[in-house]
Design an enzyme around this catalytic site. Structure first.
Site, PDB file in Angstrom:
ATOM      1  N   HIS A 138      -6.513  -2.092  -6.899  1.00 30.45           N
ATOM      2  CA  HIS A 138      -7.356  -2.708  -6.043  1.00 30.45           C
ATOM      3  C   HIS A 138      -8.482  -3.597  -6.751  1.00 30.45           C
ATOM      4  O   HIS A 138      -8.804  -4.592  -6.433  1.00 30.45           O
ATOM      5  CB  HIS A 138      -7.953  -1.794  -4.948  1.00 30.45           C
ATOM      6  CG  HIS A 138      -7.031  -1.669  -3.901  1.00 30.45           C
ATOM      7  ND1 HIS A 138      -5.694  -1.091  -4.155  1.00 30.45           N
ATOM      8  CD2 HIS A 138      -7.014  -1.852  -2.798  1.00 30.45           C
ATOM      9  CE1 HIS A 138      -5.286  -0.877  -2.962  1.00 30.45           C
ATOM     10  NE2 HIS A 138      -5.963  -1.378  -2.195  1.00 30.45           N
TER      11      HIS A 138
ATOM     12  N   HIS B 261      -8.687  -7.059  -5.338  1.00 29.37           N
ATOM     13  CA  HIS B 261      -9.808  -7.575  -4.729  1.00 29.37           C
ATOM     14  C   HIS B 261     -10.239  -8.959  -5.244  1.00 29.37           C
ATOM     15  O   HIS B 261     -10.785 -10.030  -4.506  1.00 29.37           O
ATOM     16  CB  HIS B 261     -11.264  -6.671  -4.672  1.00 29.37           C
ATOM     17  CG  HIS B 261     -10.665  -5.689  -3.751  1.00 29.37           C
ATOM     18  ND1 HIS B 261     -11.229  -4.334  -3.897  1.00 29.37           N
ATOM     19  CD2 HIS B 261     -10.189  -5.763  -2.514  1.00 29.37           C
ATOM     20  CE1 HIS B 261     -10.977  -3.661  -2.658  1.00 29.37           C
ATOM     21  NE2 HIS B 261     -10.288  -4.279  -1.952  1.00 29.37           N
TER      22      HIS B 261
ATOM     23  N   LYS C 186      -3.094   9.935   2.226  1.00 27.02           N
ATOM     24  CA  LYS C 186      -4.407   9.458   2.318  1.00 27.02           C
ATOM     25  C   LYS C 186      -5.268  10.903   2.988  1.00 27.02           C
ATOM     26  O   LYS C 186      -6.442  10.876   2.703  1.00 27.02           O
ATOM     27  CB  LYS C 186      -4.523   8.154   3.440  1.00 27.02           C
ATOM     28  CG  LYS C 186      -5.805   7.647   3.360  1.00 27.02           C
ATOM     29  CD  LYS C 186      -6.108   6.075   3.218  1.00 27.02           C
ATOM     30  CE  LYS C 186      -7.536   5.868   3.207  1.00 27.02           C
ATOM     31  NZ  LYS C 186      -7.660   4.384   3.487  1.00 27.02           N
TER      32      LYS C 186
ATOM     33  N   GLU D 178       0.706  -1.244   0.202  1.00 31.84           N
ATOM     34  CA  GLU D 178       0.005  -0.081  -0.077  1.00 31.84           C
ATOM     35  C   GLU D 178       0.811   1.191  -0.080  1.00 31.84           C
ATOM     36  O   GLU D 178       0.637   2.138  -0.661  1.00 31.84           O
ATOM     37  CB  GLU D 178      -0.996  -0.023   1.242  1.00 31.84           C
ATOM     38  CG  GLU D 178      -1.964  -0.926   1.315  1.00 31.84           C
ATOM     39  CD  GLU D 178      -3.096  -0.763   0.190  1.00 31.84           C
ATOM     40  OE1 GLU D 178      -3.270   0.285  -0.525  1.00 31.84           O
ATOM     41  OE2 GLU D 178      -4.153  -1.880   0.172  1.00 31.84           O
TER      42      GLU D 178
ATOM     43  N   ASN E  24      -7.680   3.467  -4.961  1.00 32.10           N
ATOM     44  CA  ASN E  24      -7.753   2.071  -5.541  1.00 32.10           C
ATOM     45  C   ASN E  24      -7.032   1.545  -6.714  1.00 32.10           C
ATOM     46  O   ASN E  24      -7.144   0.524  -7.246  1.00 32.10           O
ATOM     47  CB  ASN E  24      -9.287   2.038  -6.043  1.00 32.10           C
ATOM     48  CG  ASN E  24     -10.434   2.235  -4.907  1.00 32.10           C
ATOM     49  OD1 ASN E  24     -10.243   1.915  -3.661  1.00 32.10           O
ATOM     50  ND2 ASN E  24     -11.309   3.142  -5.256  1.00 32.10           N
TER      51      ASN E  24
END
Ligand SMILES: NC(=O)c1ccc[n+]([C@@H]2O[C@H](COP(=O)([O-])OP(=O)(O)OC[C@H]3O[C@@H](n4cnc5c(N)ncnc54)[C@H](O)[C@@H]3O)[C@@H](O)[C@H]2O)c1
Length: 350
Positions: free
Chosen positions: A239, A243, A218, A178, A236
Site C-alpha cells: 500500500h 497510495h 481482517k 486486496e 498495508n
C-alpha cells in the site's frame, strides 16, 4: 448465511450473504431515524428510493461517485442534512456503496455528535473484503489520501452478494488485488483457490469463499490491534507504493489497481532485503495478471518517492514497508534507503 465477529472498541458482526432490503428494515426498527448515504449509481440500480420509502424513518442522501465523495465539502453537506433531519445520538447512518462510500459514511457518523452508530452495506468486492471491515473511516484532502479520518467501527456490516452481479470486471478485479494481498500475508489457501480460477468470471464463482476467508483474516488482525500500533500494519502490504501511485494518477486508477502494482513492488523489495524466493515473487505477477491487473508502471520514480515519504505510514522521515520473508510471514522493513527503493523500482520493469 455466515458471520464473522470483530472485536474493536465494541464487538460487531460481518454478516455474509444477506438481502439488503431485510437488513435495512431491521436497522430502521432499531433506531428512530436512519440516514442512508449512497452514490447515484448504486441508489438507482438497486432502487433504494423505493426500498427506503417503505420504511418511513429513512432519509436517502446521494453522494458523488468514487473518490469525489471523500471530500470535506461533501461531509459538510452531510452534516447539514443530519442537522436538518434532526439525527440524534440514538440514530444511525447507513453507508451503501463501495469503499469510498463506507469510508465517507463512517466518517460522517464518527464526527456527528462526536460519534453515532453506523452500518456498512458494501456493494463492491473491495468494500466487502476490506474497506467496510475494521473501523477506519476517512476522507481525502490536498495533503493526501485518507489523511483525515477516525477509528469508528460500524455497528454491523451486511454483505449482500447480489451486488456483485452488476460490478464490472475491472472493479471486481480491483477487489481481487486486496484478496490476493490477504493470501500472501496470512492465508495461502486463498492463493491456491485463485490459482485454479484463471479469469475474473471464474473467480466470481468462488466469491463467497474468498470474501469469507479475507474478512476472517481482517477481523482477526483488527481484533488484535484495532488502532494499528503494530500487527495491523501487515494489511498495508503493497500500500505505501500503491497510495503514491493512486495519488499521482489523480485517482483515475482504482485503489486495487494501484495496490496491484504496489504488491509487485513489495514482493521485489522483499526479494532484495529479505530473500523472498523467486517463485513467490513470480506468483505475485502471475496471479495479478491472471485477472488483468497491472503489475508495472512508467511513472517516474522521483515523484513516487516524494509521495511515499508523505504516506501516513511513514514515521518521521523514515520510509517503512511491510515485506515478506515467505508467504504468510510478513516482516517490518524500517528505514529503507531511497537507493534500495530506486533499484527495486528498476527491477519491476516498464
Ligand atoms: N477503510 C478502509 O479500511 C479501507 C480499506 C481499503 C480501501 N478503502 C477505500 O475504499 C475505496 C475503494 O473502494 P472501491 O474500489 O469500492 O471504490 P468506490 O467506492 O469508488 O467504488 C468504485 C465504483 O463502483 C461503483 N459501484 C459500487 N457498487 C457497485 C455495484 N454493485 N455495481 C456496479 N458498480 C458499483 C461506484 O459507484 C464507483 O463508481 C478507496 O477510497 C479506499 O481508500 C478503505
Amino acid at each position: 448465511m455466515r458471520h464473522i465477529t470483530v472485536v474493536a472498541e465494541h464487538e460487531y458482526k460481518v454478516h455474509i450473504d444477506e438481502h439488503f432490503e431485510g437488513v435495512l428494515h431491521s436497522i430502521s426498527q432499531s433506531h428512530s431515524k436512519i440516514f442512508v448515504v449512497a452514490p447515484a449509481f448504486v441508489a438507482e440500480t438497486f432502487h433504494l428510493e423505493r426500498v427506503l420509502h417503505a420504511l418511513e424513518n429513512a432519509t436517502l442522501f446521494i453522494v458523488p461517485e468514487g473518490e469525489h465523495q471523500k471530500d470535506i465539502a461533501v461531509v459538510e453537506k452531510i452534516w447539514q442534512a443530519l442537522g436538518e433531519n434532526g439525527l440524534t445520538r440514538s440514530d444511525a447512518v447507513v453507508a451503501i456503496g463501495g469503499g469510498a462510500t463506507t469510508d465517507l459514511g463512517g466518517f460522517a457518523a464518527a464526527t456527528w455528535l462526536r460519534g453515532i452508530s453506523w452500518y456498512a452495506i458494501p456493494t463492491t468486492l473491495a468494500a466487502m473484503v476490506d474497506a467496510s471491515v475494521g473501523g477506519k473511516t476517512g476522507i481525502n484532502s490536498h495533503a493526501g489520501k485518507n489523511l483525515i479520518g477516525a477509528f469508528h467501527s460500524p455497528t454491523g456490516v451486511h454483505i449482500d452478494l447480489r451486488f456483485l452481479a452488476t460490478l464490472s470486471d475491472r472493479d471486481f478485479a480491483a477487489g481481487l488485488a486486496e484478496v490476493i494481498k490477504v493470501g500472501f500475508i496470512r492465508d495461502a489457501s486463498i492463493l491456491d483457490i485463485l490459482q485454479k480460477q484463471n479469469t475474473v468470471s471464474s473467480a466470481r464463482t468462488v466469491a463467497e469463499d474468498l470474501i469469507f476467508r479475507s474478512v476472517a483474516v481482517k477481523a482477526d488482525v483488527v481484533s488484535a490491534d484495532f488502532q494499528e500500533s503494530r500487527l495491523r500494519e501487515i494489511l498495508n502490504y503493497g500500500h505505501t507504493f500503491g497510495h503514491a501511485l493512486e495519488k499521482i494518477s489523480h485517482y483515475e486508477m482504482r485503489h486495487g489497481e494501484a495496490v496491484s502494482i504496489g504488491l509487485v513492488f513489495a514482493a521485489e523489495l522483499s526479494g532484495k532485503l529479505l530473500g523472498l524466493n523467486m517463485d513467490d515473487i513470480s506468483l505475485h505477477r502471475t496471479l495479478l495478471q491472471q485477472f488483468g491487473l497491472p503489475t508495472s508502471t512508467n511513472v517516474p520514480f522521483g515523484p513516487l518517492l516524494e509521495l511515499m515519504r508523505s504516506d501516513k505510514k511513514a514515521r518521521g522521515s523514515m520510509l517503512r514497508f511491510i515485506g515478506l520473508n515467505s508467504v504468510g510471514n510478513p516482516h517490518w522493513l524500517e528505514d529503507v534507503s531511497s537507493e534500495v527503493l530506486e533499484s527495486t523500482y528498476e527491477r519491476m520493469g516498464p
